[in-house]
Design an enzyme around this catalytic site. Sequence first.
Site, PDB file in Angstrom:
ATOM      1  N   ALA A   1     -10.086 104.007 143.053  1.00 52.91           N
ATOM      2  CA  ALA A   1      -9.511 104.162 142.496  1.00 52.91           C
ATOM      3  C   ALA A   1      -8.899 104.551 141.269  1.00 52.91           C
ATOM      4  O   ALA A   1      -8.940 103.964 140.677  1.00 52.91           O
ATOM      5  CB  ALA A   1      -7.902 104.214 143.464  1.00 52.91           C
ATOM      6  N   GLY A   2      -8.436 105.973 141.050  1.00 55.43           N
ATOM      7  CA  GLY A   2      -7.367 106.399 139.622  1.00 55.43           C
ATOM      8  C   GLY A   2      -8.888 106.716 138.683  1.00 55.43           C
ATOM      9  O   GLY A   2      -8.228 107.245 137.833  1.00 55.43           O
TER      10      GLY A   2
ATOM     11  N   SER B   1     -14.415 109.054 144.107  1.00 52.57           N
ATOM     12  CA  SER B   1     -14.620 110.083 145.026  1.00 52.57           C
ATOM     13  C   SER B   1     -14.553 111.475 144.120  1.00 52.57           C
ATOM     14  O   SER B   1     -14.840 111.894 143.793  1.00 52.57           O
ATOM     15  CB  SER B   1     -14.264 109.669 146.347  1.00 52.57           C
ATOM     16  OG  SER B   1     -13.639 109.081 146.422  1.00 52.57           O
ATOM     17  N   THR B   2     -12.823 111.438 144.739  1.00 51.91           N
ATOM     18  CA  THR B   2     -12.116 112.407 143.992  1.00 51.91           C
ATOM     19  C   THR B   2     -12.540 112.763 142.796  1.00 51.91           C
ATOM     20  O   THR B   2     -12.924 114.243 142.036  1.00 51.91           O
ATOM     21  CB  THR B   2     -10.703 112.390 143.552  1.00 51.91           C
ATOM     22  OG1 THR B   2     -10.497 111.383 144.884  1.00 51.91           O
ATOM     23  CG2 THR B   2     -10.076 113.469 143.505  1.00 51.91           C
TER      24      THR B   2
ATOM     25  N   LYS C   1     -15.443  98.852 153.475  1.00 53.03           N
ATOM     26  CA  LYS C   1     -15.014  98.470 152.520  1.00 53.03           C
ATOM     27  C   LYS C   1     -13.021  98.422 153.095  1.00 53.03           C
ATOM     28  O   LYS C   1     -12.424  99.213 154.384  1.00 53.03           O
ATOM     29  CB  LYS C   1     -15.095  99.774 151.592  1.00 53.03           C
ATOM     30  CG  LYS C   1     -13.800  99.791 151.099  1.00 53.03           C
ATOM     31  CD  LYS C   1     -13.846 101.713 150.992  1.00 53.03           C
ATOM     32  CE  LYS C   1     -12.021 101.899 149.291  1.00 53.03           C
ATOM     33  NZ  LYS C   1     -12.132 102.992 149.072  1.00 53.03           N
TER      34      LYS C   1
END
Lengths: 250, 66
Positions: free
Chosen positions: A183-184, A205-206, A96
């Site tokens: 992301a986001g 992930s987050t 990645k």
Amino acid sequence: MDDLIIGSQKFSSRLIIGTGGAANLDVLERALVASGTELTTVAMRRADAEGGSGVLELLRRLGIQLLPNTAGCRTAAEAVLTAQLAREALDTDLVKLEVHADDRTLLPDPVETLEAAERLVGDGFTVFAYTNDDPVLALRLEEAGCAAVMPLGAPIGTGLGIRNPHNIELIVARASVPVVLDAGIGTASDATLAMELGCSAVLLSTAVTRATDPERMASAMRSAVEAGYLARGAGRVPQRFWAQASSPPR
Amino acid sequence: MEIKVNGQWREFPDGSTLSEVLDAVGALRQGVAVAVNGEVVRRGDWTASVVPKGANIDVLTAVQGG
């Protein structure tokens, strides 16, 4: 769901999970199992004498394939070296690619990313390129030979969802490699929207690792991605300004 | 001779091999990769590779990360 094919790899899950942010390996393990993921990112860092973090052992035990990233790199040269080290350490050609412009936004540096992509493809890597939600750049990365393009929905870790859905649609409309929304993502509906817009997969992930209950959120994300995939394939009704009766007239 | 390993200068006998340096710092042998002066040295070359004076060695492994 049909299998997701990226490069020569085949996956039955369309949810890619990042391992960053989990409180500990037990929490991460439960979340990964609940998510059904078959591909999971790891970062490359200097090894200390006490040994690794145990994440590799966990992923091997769960049978989850590794997707090493180049997070933390600021230049194409750094990203290429990190990818080469990851290939040597982990015995995988997958990478990645992420080259961050600065710490505050963590936005991808488009110039360095494209240069690194060209060099990594030339060196035989299967490149998953993290990119801005820029339809022109996404196409350039595909032309450079990337196996997947990964536009952001919003900056990393913000949980702001997909800020420019139309750009994601434009990227999907012209791409002939899988588009992975990366992301986001903040909550399940964001992941569903990504799939409804035509993305082939979602990387997050987050949203899971820092949720109050990561295992339950992982389960929600798994369902969300499947729901969005099914809805996209089913073909939504056109949006209308005025009501249209769904019961037959008397 | 002095060699920099993961950012720290350390003293090693002249002519030390990469393998000897990694042993001395207690680096793991599995799941790691090594760069000397910004170039990857393949695992199979560690025992034969003599580390030059003042070399900058990075030993990397995988950790949790997005």
